[in-house]
Design a protein around this motif. Structure first.
Motif, short mmCIF file in Angstrom:
data_model
loop_
_atom_site.label_atom_id
_atom_site.label_comp_id
_atom_site.label_asym_id
_atom_site.label_seq_id
_atom_site.Cartn_x
_atom_site.Cartn_y
_atom_site.Cartn_z
N ALA A 122 44.52 29.79 37.78
CA ALA A 122 43.38 28.89 37.93
C ALA A 122 42.16 28.87 38.99
O ALA A 122 41.27 28.64 38.68
N ARG A 123 42.79 29.84 40.26
CA ARG A 123 41.75 30.09 41.07
C ARG A 123 40.53 31.05 40.25
O ARG A 123 39.43 30.77 40.76
N LEU A 124 41.02 31.81 39.46
CA LEU A 124 39.86 32.76 38.75
C LEU A 124 39.17 31.87 37.98
O LEU A 124 37.76 31.89 37.99
N SER B 66 40.08 44.97 30.71
CA SER B 66 39.56 44.41 29.54
C SER B 66 39.21 43.07 30.14
O SER B 66 38.29 42.43 29.30
N LEU B 67 39.99 42.25 30.73
CA LEU B 67 39.71 40.89 31.49
C LEU B 67 38.12 41.02 31.95
O LEU B 67 37.52 40.05 31.67
N ALA B 68 38.10 41.85 32.85
CA ALA B 68 36.64 42.04 33.45
C ALA B 68 35.57 42.25 32.46
O ALA B 68 34.54 41.75 32.78
N SER B 69 35.69 43.14 31.67
CA SER B 69 34.72 43.30 30.68
C SER B 69 34.57 41.96 29.81
O SER B 69 33.49 41.93 29.32
N THR B 70 35.52 41.29 29.25
CA THR B 70 35.33 40.25 28.65
C THR B 70 34.75 39.18 29.43
O THR B 70 33.84 38.61 28.76
N ALA C 161 31.64 38.86 43.55
CA ALA C 161 32.41 39.45 44.25
C ALA C 161 33.71 38.94 44.40
O ALA C 161 34.77 39.70 44.24
N HIS C 162 33.95 37.61 44.40
CA HIS C 162 35.05 36.79 44.65
C HIS C 162 35.88 37.14 43.28
O HIS C 162 37.09 37.32 43.26
N THR C 163 35.27 36.67 42.20
CA THR C 163 36.04 36.62 40.99
C THR C 163 36.31 38.21 40.58
O THR C 163 37.66 38.20 39.94
N LEU C 164 35.41 39.14 40.94
CA LEU C 164 35.98 40.47 40.52
C LEU C 164 37.26 40.75 41.48
O LEU C 164 38.17 41.73 41.18
N SER C 165 37.29 40.37 42.60
CA SER C 165 38.44 40.95 43.67
C SER C 165 39.71 40.18 42.87
O SER C 165 40.70 40.74 42.80
N LEU C 166 39.77 38.95 42.49
CA LEU C 166 40.61 38.30 41.96
C LEU C 166 41.40 38.88 40.56
O LEU C 166 42.34 39.03 40.42
N ILE C 167 40.46 39.60 39.96
CA ILE C 167 40.72 40.35 38.58
C ILE C 167 41.49 41.65 39.07
O ILE C 167 42.66 41.94 38.56
N ARG C 168 40.81 42.38 39.98
CA ARG C 168 41.46 43.60 40.72
C ARG C 168 42.87 43.06 41.03
O ARG C 168 43.76 44.16 40.75
N GLY C 169 43.00 42.02 41.72
CA GLY C 169 44.50 41.76 42.17
C GLY C 169 45.27 40.88 41.19
O GLY C 169 46.09 40.00 41.92
N LEU C 170 44.83 40.65 40.05
CA LEU C 170 45.52 39.66 39.26
C LEU C 170 47.17 39.62 39.32
O LEU C 170 47.73 38.92 39.07
#
Length: 482
Positions: A473-475, A60-64, A457-466
């Motif tokens: 704040a890194r995201l 949901s967060l990635a989609s938003t 790529a970086h932010t998607l990786s952070l979301i997958r490993g949230l």
């Protein structure tokens, strides 16, 4: 011999945690609906939330964020962003992509408006309320401000979705018949998600829910015909956070406002009110009823669009030889269908004729199908006038028309008929949501706000490993344009 799990009215086996909740409810029947929901939101440990629910929160967060990328430059989003920046205030949370920081409720408002503006966010299968957008924007803003870890963000999102989803299930279809938009229920998602991250106690969470119940009144008609849709989303996020903040400071609402005579549920046409607090913890709405949009526009049309595209591909249909297309779908039981020949994003997002025609011509409905160029495509325009509803749609098995898919029958000029059915579109929880689809959406849409490939790529990786991220704040920082 072990006892068999109890079968619930909502159709799921009861877990140990859910049994404890149910026993507590039976022992405290005098509690109000808000008090029972507050207890569940405050006392449910992270360990009691199933991994799939937490994964859906990440999705949901990635989609938003992806949808906000799509909506970032839309005029309505830019106007609200400019107004809030002009007002200023304490630099607590980040405006995605823009990079400025504003008070937490205002940042969540701006981000929610951007996500909702593109009609590309999430949708609840029961009522098409966009709960995921609200809990995502709220939870990330609060966590950034309060320095909460990612696992607390996910728990807050799941619990906020649960409360909003249960309340809106009771309202469906009453609130829509009375003319109210889903924002009157998504506000509870913001209040609970914010309250959880603020670590409210049970009494304060009760008042946050009670205050949320009297905080917003978006009109469904306005959402279908104008940019009010995203305006509602921003208000829901902002009002829910402010309700939680007020409750934290000691402001009190009416704990019985949900079920009281002339209260929220009665005013909105609530049904099956007892189901709102039944079997809490036995299942999770973010798993069973959340749907991620894998194409833009109103979610009730996604199933028929997918069916139309399937028939067109499988039979290699020539659009010029189509006599008519007959749609049979749950949406027929509502007044939600729009008109052919849309002239702008709002009209196209709510036009079943446009969805079906474009899906046949393009063999699918993609992220660029709500653009002016597509709306002017003469092949799509010619086909829209040939789309009609079945004269006798099948009866619905329940009161939730948007939970059910649809069928198309494409009649050719030589008498052939090509049919296809889609029970639930891709991205629906009931069908199973694949990370591959979410990642594809994120990678395609996130650059539209201006993010570079490395940032995507970086932010998607952070979301997958949230759930392993100690500083969200890194995201937020990763979403700033360079």
């Amino acid at each position: 011999m072990a006892a068999r799990p109890q079968v619930l009215a909502r159709g799921h086996a009861m877990t140990t945690h859910a049994q404890d909740n149910a026993n507590g409810m039976r022992a405290a029947d005098a509690r109000t609906v808000a008090q029972i929901l507050a207890a569940h939101a405050v006392h449910t440990p992270l360990s009691a939330i199933p991994p799939l629910a937490l994964e859906h929160a990440k999705m949901s967060l990635a989609s938003t964020i992806a949808s906000a990328s799509m909506g970032y430059r839309i005029e309505s989003a830019a106007i609200l962003r400019g107004l809030e920046i002009d007002d200023g205030g304490a630099p607590q949370a980040t405006l995605w992509f823009y990079g400025a920081r504003l008070p937490v409720s205002r940042a969540a408002r701006v981000n929610a408006v951007a996500s909702d503006a593109a009609a590309s966010d999430d949708s609840d299968l029961r009522s098409i309320a966009h709960i995921g957008t609200i809990v995502s924007t709220t939870a990330l803003a609060l966590a950034e401000w309060l320095n909460r870890p990612g696992r607390e963000v996910l728990a807050a999102m799941v619990l906020g979705y649960e409360v909003a989803g249960r309340i809106d299930e009771s309202l469906t279809p009453g609130r829509m018949q009375r003319g109210f938009h889903g924002s009157v229920s998504t506000v509870f998602g913001a209040a609970v998600a914010a309250g959880r991250l603020l670590r409210l106690d049970e009494a304060a969470m009760t008042h946050a829910i009670a205050l949320a119940a009297t905080s917003i009144g978006g009109m469904a008609l306005a959402a279908d015909t104008s940019c009010s849709r995203e305006y509602h989303a921003g208000l829901a996020a902002m009002a829910g956070i402010q309700a939680a903040q007020a409750a934290r400071a000691g402001f009190q609402g009416d704990p019985a406002i949900l079920e009281a005579p002339r209260g929220f549920l009665q005013a909105m046409g609530g049904q099956a009110v007892e189901d709102i607090v039944r079997d809490l913890g036995a299942s999770w709405d973010i798993v069973t009823d959340m749907a991620i949009k894998l194409m833009p526009g109103a979610h009730p049309f996604h199933a028929v669009a997918e069916a139309a595209a399937t028939a067109a591909r499988e039979h290699d249909i020539d659009p010029s030889r189509i006599a008519c297309i007959v749609v049979s779908a749950g949406v027929q039981h509502t007044s939600f269908g729009g008109a052919p020949h849309p002239r702008n994003l709002v009209e196209a997002a709510h036009s079943v004729a446009y969805f079906v025609a474009a899906s046949v011509v393009d063999r699918g409905f993609g992220w660029d199908n709500l653009t002016p160029d597509k709306m002017r495509d003469p092949r799509i325009a010619a086909l829209q006038d040939k789309v009609r509803y079945a004269s006798e749609p099948p009866p619905l098995p329940d009161r939730f028309p948007h939970r059910h898919g649809g069928s198309v029958a494409i009649h050719m000029d030589d008498g052939a008929i090509h049919r296809a059915t889609c029970r639930a579109p891709r991205g629906a929880g009931s069908r199973g949501i694949a990370w591959a689809d979410i990642e594809a959406k994120y990678r395609q849409l996130a650059p539209r706000a201006g993010l570079e490939d490395a940032q995507v790529a970086h932010t998607l990786s952070l979301i997958r490993g949230l759930d392993h991220l100690d500083d969200v704040a890194r995201l937020a920082a990763g979403l700033m344009l360079r």
